[in-house]
Design a protein around this motif. Structure first.
Motif, PDB file in Angstrom:
ATOM      1  N   GLU A   1      60.816  21.973 -15.547  1.00 14.37           N
ATOM      2  CA  GLU A   1      61.981  21.762 -14.673  1.00 14.37           C
ATOM      3  C   GLU A   1      63.278  21.831 -15.471  1.00 14.37           C
ATOM      4  O   GLU A   1      64.251  22.490 -15.054  1.00 14.37           O
ATOM      5  CB  GLU A   1      61.879  20.413 -13.954  1.00 14.37           C
ATOM      6  CG  GLU A   1      60.801  20.343 -12.890  1.00 14.37           C
ATOM      7  CD  GLU A   1      59.406  20.128 -13.448  1.00 14.37           C
ATOM      8  OE1 GLU A   1      58.423  20.330 -12.707  1.00 14.37           O
ATOM      9  OE2 GLU A   1      59.285  19.754 -14.639  1.00 14.37           O
TER      10      GLU A   1
ATOM     11  N   THR B   1      57.839  29.512  -6.558  1.00 20.06           N
ATOM     12  CA  THR B   1      57.219  28.428  -7.318  1.00 20.06           C
ATOM     13  C   THR B   1      55.734  28.365  -6.990  1.00 20.06           C
ATOM     14  O   THR B   1      55.349  28.465  -5.814  1.00 20.06           O
ATOM     15  CB  THR B   1      57.867  27.075  -6.975  1.00 20.06           C
ATOM     16  OG1 THR B   1      59.271  27.128  -7.288  1.00 20.06           O
ATOM     17  CG2 THR B   1      57.224  25.932  -7.744  1.00 20.06           C
TER      18      THR B   1
ATOM     19  N   TYR C   1      52.541  25.787  -7.093  1.00 19.80           N
ATOM     20  CA  TYR C   1      52.370  24.340  -7.155  1.00 19.80           C
ATOM     21  C   TYR C   1      50.936  23.966  -6.806  1.00 19.80           C
ATOM     22  O   TYR C   1      50.165  24.767  -6.242  1.00 19.80           O
ATOM     23  CB  TYR C   1      53.329  23.632  -6.201  1.00 19.80           C
ATOM     24  CG  TYR C   1      52.908  23.699  -4.740  1.00 19.80           C
ATOM     25  CD1 TYR C   1      52.173  22.665  -4.157  1.00 19.80           C
ATOM     26  CD2 TYR C   1      53.232  24.806  -3.950  1.00 19.80           C
ATOM     27  CE1 TYR C   1      51.763  22.737  -2.831  1.00 19.80           C
ATOM     28  CE2 TYR C   1      52.823  24.882  -2.625  1.00 19.80           C
ATOM     29  CZ  TYR C   1      52.093  23.843  -2.069  1.00 19.80           C
ATOM     30  OH  TYR C   1      51.681  23.923  -0.763  1.00 19.80           O
TER      31      TYR C   1
ATOM     32  N   THR D   1      48.890  20.445  -5.089  1.00 17.97           N
ATOM     33  CA  THR D   1      49.103  19.144  -4.467  1.00 17.97           C
ATOM     34  C   THR D   1      48.720  18.012  -5.416  1.00 17.97           C
ATOM     35  O   THR D   1      49.213  16.891  -5.279  1.00 17.97           O
ATOM     36  CB  THR D   1      48.273  19.023  -3.174  1.00 17.97           C
ATOM     37  OG1 THR D   1      46.900  19.312  -3.472  1.00 17.97           O
ATOM     38  CG2 THR D   1      48.770  19.995  -2.120  1.00 17.97           C
ATOM     39  N   HIS D   2      47.875  18.293  -6.403  1.00 18.93           N
ATOM     40  CA  HIS D   2      47.424  17.255  -7.338  1.00 18.93           C
ATOM     41  C   HIS D   2      48.268  17.212  -8.613  1.00 18.93           C
ATOM     42  O   HIS D   2      48.430  16.161  -9.217  1.00 18.93           O
ATOM     43  CB  HIS D   2      45.959  17.479  -7.708  1.00 18.93           C
ATOM     44  CG  HIS D   2      45.043  17.545  -6.531  1.00 18.93           C
ATOM     45  ND1 HIS D   2      44.787  16.458  -5.725  1.00 18.93           N
ATOM     46  CD2 HIS D   2      44.337  18.575  -5.997  1.00 18.93           C
ATOM     47  CE1 HIS D   2      43.957  16.800  -4.756  1.00 18.93           C
ATOM     48  NE2 HIS D   2      43.667  18.082  -4.892  1.00 18.93           N
TER      49      HIS D   2
ATOM     50  N   GLY E   1      51.506  18.958  -8.995  1.00 22.58           N
ATOM     51  CA  GLY E   1      52.921  19.251  -8.826  1.00 22.58           C
ATOM     52  C   GLY E   1      53.245  20.712  -9.107  1.00 22.58           C
ATOM     53  O   GLY E   1      52.368  21.587  -9.048  1.00 22.58           O
ATOM     54  N   ASP E   2      54.496  20.994  -9.439  1.00 17.14           N
ATOM     55  CA  ASP E   2      54.926  22.361  -9.714  1.00 17.14           C
ATOM     56  C   ASP E   2      54.321  22.847 -11.033  1.00 17.14           C
ATOM     57  O   ASP E   2      54.373  22.142 -12.043  1.00 17.14           O
ATOM     58  CB  ASP E   2      56.445  22.448  -9.790  1.00 17.14           C
ATOM     59  CG  ASP E   2      57.102  22.249  -8.430  1.00 17.14           C
ATOM     60  OD1 ASP E   2      56.366  22.164  -7.421  1.00 17.14           O
ATOM     61  OD2 ASP E   2      58.343  22.185  -8.380  1.00 17.14           O
TER      62      ASP E   2
ATOM     63  N   ARG F   1      53.979  25.234 -16.670  1.00 14.39           N
ATOM     64  CA  ARG F   1      53.747  23.905 -17.218  1.00 14.39           C
ATOM     65  C   ARG F   1      52.569  23.982 -18.176  1.00 14.39           C
ATOM     66  O   ARG F   1      51.478  24.418 -17.800  1.00 14.39           O
ATOM     67  CB  ARG F   1      53.460  22.903 -16.103  1.00 14.39           C
ATOM     68  CG  ARG F   1      53.379  21.452 -16.589  1.00 14.39           C
ATOM     69  CD  ARG F   1      53.127  20.491 -15.425  1.00 14.39           C
ATOM     70  NE  ARG F   1      54.145  20.617 -14.392  1.00 14.39           N
ATOM     71  CZ  ARG F   1      55.345  20.061 -14.455  1.00 14.39           C
ATOM     72  NH1 ARG F   1      55.684  19.333 -15.520  1.00 14.39           N
ATOM     73  NH2 ARG F   1      56.218  20.227 -13.479  1.00 14.39           N
TER      74      ARG F   1
ATOM     75  N   ARG G   1      57.141  28.738  -1.895  1.00 17.30           N
ATOM     76  CA  ARG G   1      56.259  27.832  -2.623  1.00 17.30           C
ATOM     77  C   ARG G   1      54.823  28.211  -2.285  1.00 17.30           C
ATOM     78  O   ARG G   1      54.465  28.320  -1.099  1.00 17.30           O
ATOM     79  CB  ARG G   1      56.543  26.376  -2.252  1.00 17.30           C
ATOM     80  CG  ARG G   1      57.905  25.887  -2.737  1.00 17.30           C
ATOM     81  CD  ARG G   1      58.153  24.424  -2.378  1.00 17.30           C
ATOM     82  NE  ARG G   1      57.142  23.541  -2.929  1.00 17.30           N
ATOM     83  CZ  ARG G   1      57.115  23.118  -4.198  1.00 17.30           C
ATOM     84  NH1 ARG G   1      58.047  23.510  -5.053  1.00 17.30           N
ATOM     85  NH2 ARG G   1      56.164  22.302  -4.616  1.00 17.30           N
TER      86      ARG G   1
ATOM     87  N   ASP H   1      50.686  27.566  -2.977  1.00 15.85           N
ATOM     88  CA  ASP H   1      49.683  26.591  -3.397  1.00 15.85           C
ATOM     89  C   ASP H   1      48.584  27.284  -4.195  1.00 15.85           C
ATOM     90  O   ASP H   1      47.895  28.168  -3.675  1.00 15.85           O
ATOM     91  CB  ASP H   1      49.094  25.924  -2.150  1.00 15.85           C
ATOM     92  CG  ASP H   1      48.148  24.775  -2.469  1.00 15.85           C
ATOM     93  OD1 ASP H   1      47.806  24.582  -3.653  1.00 15.85           O
ATOM     94  OD2 ASP H   1      47.753  24.070  -1.518  1.00 15.85           O
TER      95      ASP H   1
END
Length: 311
Positions: free
Chosen positions: A153, A170, A172, A174-175, A177-178, A196, A272, A274
């Protein structure tokens, strides 16, 4: 008006202990053309690109990414960037000056917040290049570069604020994050992206092929040469581009791709996606499903930080 000095990605520079093995890989297996060199230094161009070189290999006892280089709209933009970075307290490697790499030009080097070296340059001479022919399975150009960061970030915000990049999409979970930010400096979906990761490193460097036929032929050539395929062939959702990820002899991930999306920037809204949806990772369903083991293949070794390369 927003300051947007960057026009495109120029080159990615790598340092490795086994210089000759790395040199042979990029010049023979990967399909680039060695255009210049010195003792322990080699510059490789893509035949379809006007860039003087897209990869530089340097001999060093430590493996590292020496730098990532971007083009600027003008020398004046380079000077303005230097002033802006200085005001922001960004550590410069050197002030704007004439460059002594192939093609010359005028550029600046600085450390981004992670400690990697970034070069921004203008007025680099254009290299004679040519149209890649049908079924000619060699890279047209360097497509994009992705890096790993422990603070994606913060790094995203730095490149947007200081270099004028725009957020495109982006990835991402759900567990978790981005996980990845795609950044553009032109209508191309992305020239740079930030993932990341557990440490700062090169995630991958990607090379554009002429089309899907050439992309598949290049993938096959690399496989026949014994190059380790870590993921692919497949087709991403974000960017809509094909992918075949390989490891070079030192474990850096390099990708063959094609058909990266070109956006209508005035109409684009960042999306975004998933990663738990298998279509996000591979629309075709031909690649292995994304997993922790697949993701680790792109973590690479921790990089050398806040230390400029000697050349």
């Amino acid at each position: 008006m927003t300051f947007q000095p960057i026009t495109h990605l120029r080159h990615v520079d790598l340092a490795v202990p086994d210089f000759e093995t790395q040199r042979a890989f990029y010049g023979t297996t990967w399909g680039l053309t060695e255009v210049a060199g010195d003792s322990g230094l080699a510059f490789f161009a893509a035949e379809g690109s006007p860039e003087q070189y897209v990869v530089r290999i340097r001999k060093d006892e430590r493996k590292r990414m020496d730098l990532v280089a971007f083009g600027a709209v003008s020398p004046e933009a380079v000077d303005e960037l230097a002033v802006r970075l200085g005001r922001a307290g960004v550590q410069l490697v050197h002030e704007p000056r004439a460059l002594d790499t192939p093609g010359g030009g005028y550029g600046i080097r600085f450390f981004d917040p992670d400690g990697r070296v970034v070069e921004v340059s203008a007025d680099v001479a254009v290299r004679d290049h040519r149209k890649i022919e049908e079924r000619e399975a060699i890279p047209v150009r360097l497509s994009h570069c992705v890096v790993n960061s422990q603070d994606p970030e913060g790094l995203r915000d730095f490149y947007i604020e200081h270099l004028g990049f725009r957020l495109t999409d982006t990835l991402y979970s759900t567990h978790m994050g981005d996980l990845m930010y795609f950044l553009r400096c032109s209508p191309l979906h992305h020239s740079f992206a930030i993932a990341r990761g557990p440490h700062v490193s090169l995630h991958h460097a990607s090379f554009e092929m002429r089309g899907v036929e050439e992309y598949m032929r290049g993938t096959g050539r690399a496989l026949r040469a014994g190059t380790r395929l870590t993921w692919g062939p497949g087709r991403h959702l974000a960017g809509d581009n094909t992918f075949s990820y390989f490891h070079d002899p030192h474990g850096n991930t390099v990708e063959y791709t094609t058909e990266l999306a070109v956006l209508e920037e005035d109409l684009w809204h960042p999306g975004r996606h998933d990663v738990d949806d298998p279509v996000t990772q591979d629309q075709w369903g031909t690649a292995d499903p994304m997993s922790e083991s697949v993701a680790k293949e792109q973590f690479n070794d921790p990089d050398v930080l806040f230390e400029a390369p000697p050349v």
